[in-house]
Design an enzyme around this catalytic site. Structure first.
Site, PDB file in Angstrom:
ATOM      1  N   PHE A  92      38.327  49.968  35.593  1.00 58.67           N
ATOM      2  CA  PHE A  92      37.955  49.744  34.195  1.00 58.67           C
ATOM      3  C   PHE A  92      36.951  48.595  34.102  1.00 58.67           C
ATOM      4  O   PHE A  92      37.115  47.554  34.742  1.00 58.67           O
ATOM      5  CB  PHE A  92      39.213  49.409  33.385  1.00 58.67           C
ATOM      6  CG  PHE A  92      38.966  49.190  31.922  1.00 58.67           C
ATOM      7  CD1 PHE A  92      38.821  50.263  31.064  1.00 58.67           C
ATOM      8  CD2 PHE A  92      38.893  47.908  31.401  1.00 58.67           C
ATOM      9  CE1 PHE A  92      38.597  50.064  29.706  1.00 58.67           C
ATOM     10  CE2 PHE A  92      38.679  47.697  30.052  1.00 58.67           C
ATOM     11  CZ  PHE A  92      38.521  48.781  29.205  1.00 58.67           C
ATOM     12  N   ASN A 194      45.570  43.304  28.976  1.00 63.94           N
ATOM     13  CA  ASN A 194      44.606  44.263  28.413  1.00 63.94           C
ATOM     14  C   ASN A 194      44.980  45.626  28.973  1.00 63.94           C
ATOM     15  O   ASN A 194      44.417  46.084  29.963  1.00 63.94           O
ATOM     16  CB  ASN A 194      43.175  43.879  28.799  1.00 63.94           C
ATOM     17  CG  ASN A 194      42.150  44.804  28.154  1.00 63.94           C
ATOM     18  OD1 ASN A 194      42.483  45.608  27.293  1.00 63.94           O
ATOM     19  ND2 ASN A 194      40.909  44.691  28.585  1.00 63.94           N
ATOM     20  N   PRO A 195      45.968  46.288  28.344  1.00 69.23           N
ATOM     21  CA  PRO A 195      46.536  47.521  28.896  1.00 69.23           C
ATOM     22  C   PRO A 195      45.739  48.749  28.468  1.00 69.23           C
ATOM     23  O   PRO A 195      44.845  48.660  27.613  1.00 69.23           O
ATOM     24  CB  PRO A 195      47.916  47.544  28.238  1.00 69.23           C
ATOM     25  CG  PRO A 195      47.645  46.982  26.875  1.00 69.23           C
ATOM     26  CD  PRO A 195      46.594  45.914  27.075  1.00 69.23           C
TER      27      PRO A 195
END
Length: 287
Positions: A92, A194-195
């Protein structure tokens, strides 16, 4: 060999990127030019003329960006706080919105010596490494369930250690595991997370849909599945006066604060907007 104005190459790049639907054509065009030239973006005006080979190299990167390949994949890095981390396929890409969550966490740590920090769903390791850079005295733990993300995080941790930053402690684990970090129960000053939080089925830009790992973006239960576990972990880990900051979707402005308030040990629950004014992360203190 006739040199050409860099300004014209950037203008042409902007035109191509705007036509391709890129949301920040000027910024991306200038960052691509700076990357090709090996200079900071702010120094581009000091390079009025460039060789045709430079124009060609800029054009090749712009063509890739116009196909909506993330800019960070093209240049190979993303920034967070005062550091950069390497990124690419399989991990990510950190977003500018997370800067505000990081700032909140660092502000909470002011005046605390040797704080203990946990970064849940660390991905590239950006948040954990940014904290370790800003607070060399901190003991920073980071965890992720994805082996590819952890490989990127280990790589970035080695790079930051080589640059003189403190090492972080990286773990492979599932934050739904009630035994994870059990030895830290009641000892942590700050939990950051920050999932994956985008509700399944939500439209996202091609840069996200085609290049970010889906499991790092989308979550079940309308985007709340992983957040629920993060809140549970934080309530267990935090020491009195410790703080929690969790990023969330802008549709979660009511749901996530409610989840946090449901844990009675967590107080001072507050939701915060991102750089565009949209609700983006919730914070709380351990009572």
């Amino acid at each position: 060999m006739n040199r050409q104005p860099l300004r014209l190459a950037i203008m042409e790049a902007m035109r191509i990127l705007e036509a391709a639907g890129v949301s920040s054509p000027r910024t991306d065009a200038e960052l691509i030019a700076a990357h090709v030239l090996g200079v900071e973006r702010g120094r581009l005006p000091l390079v009025p003329l460039v060789d045709p080979a430079v124009v060609d190299a800029i054009g090749q990167m712009v063509a890739q960006r116009a196909k909506r390949v993330p800019l960070q994949h093209l240049v190979g890095w993303a920034a967070l706080g005062d550091i950069t981390v390497d990124v690419g396929p399989g991990v990510f890409v950190p977003r500018p919105e997370t800067e505000l969550l990081l700032e909140w966490g660092l502000k909470l740590l002011k005046g605390r010596e040797y704080p203990v920090v946990v970064d849940l769903c660390t991905g590239s390791g950006a948040l954990a490494l940014a904290v370790a850079h800003a607070r060399p005295d901190a003991v920073v733990y980071a965890v992720d369930i994805d082996p590819t993300a952890l490989a990127w995080a280990r790589h970035n941790a080695e790079l930051r250690a080589a640059a003189g930053d403190s090492r972080i402690r990286l773990y492979s684990g599932d934050i739904s595991d009630s035994a994870m970090f059990a030895e830290l129960d009641g000892l942590v000053d700050l939990v950051l997370c920050n999932p994956p939080y985008v509700p399944e089925g939500t439209w996202v830009p091609p840069e996200v849909a085609e290049h970010d790992p889906a499991h790092a973006v989308f979550a079940e239960e309308s985007g709340l599945a992983v957040i629920r576990h993060a809140v549970t972990v934080a309530a267990r880990l935090l020491r009195p006066g410790g703080g929690l900051a969790i990023e969330h979707d802008d549709t979660h402005v009511a749901a996530v604060p409610s989840l946090v308030r449901a844990r009675r040990v967590l107080t001072d629950v507050e939701d915060h907007p991102d750089l565009t004014g949209r609700p983006r992360f919730v914070t709380a203190l351990r009572g």
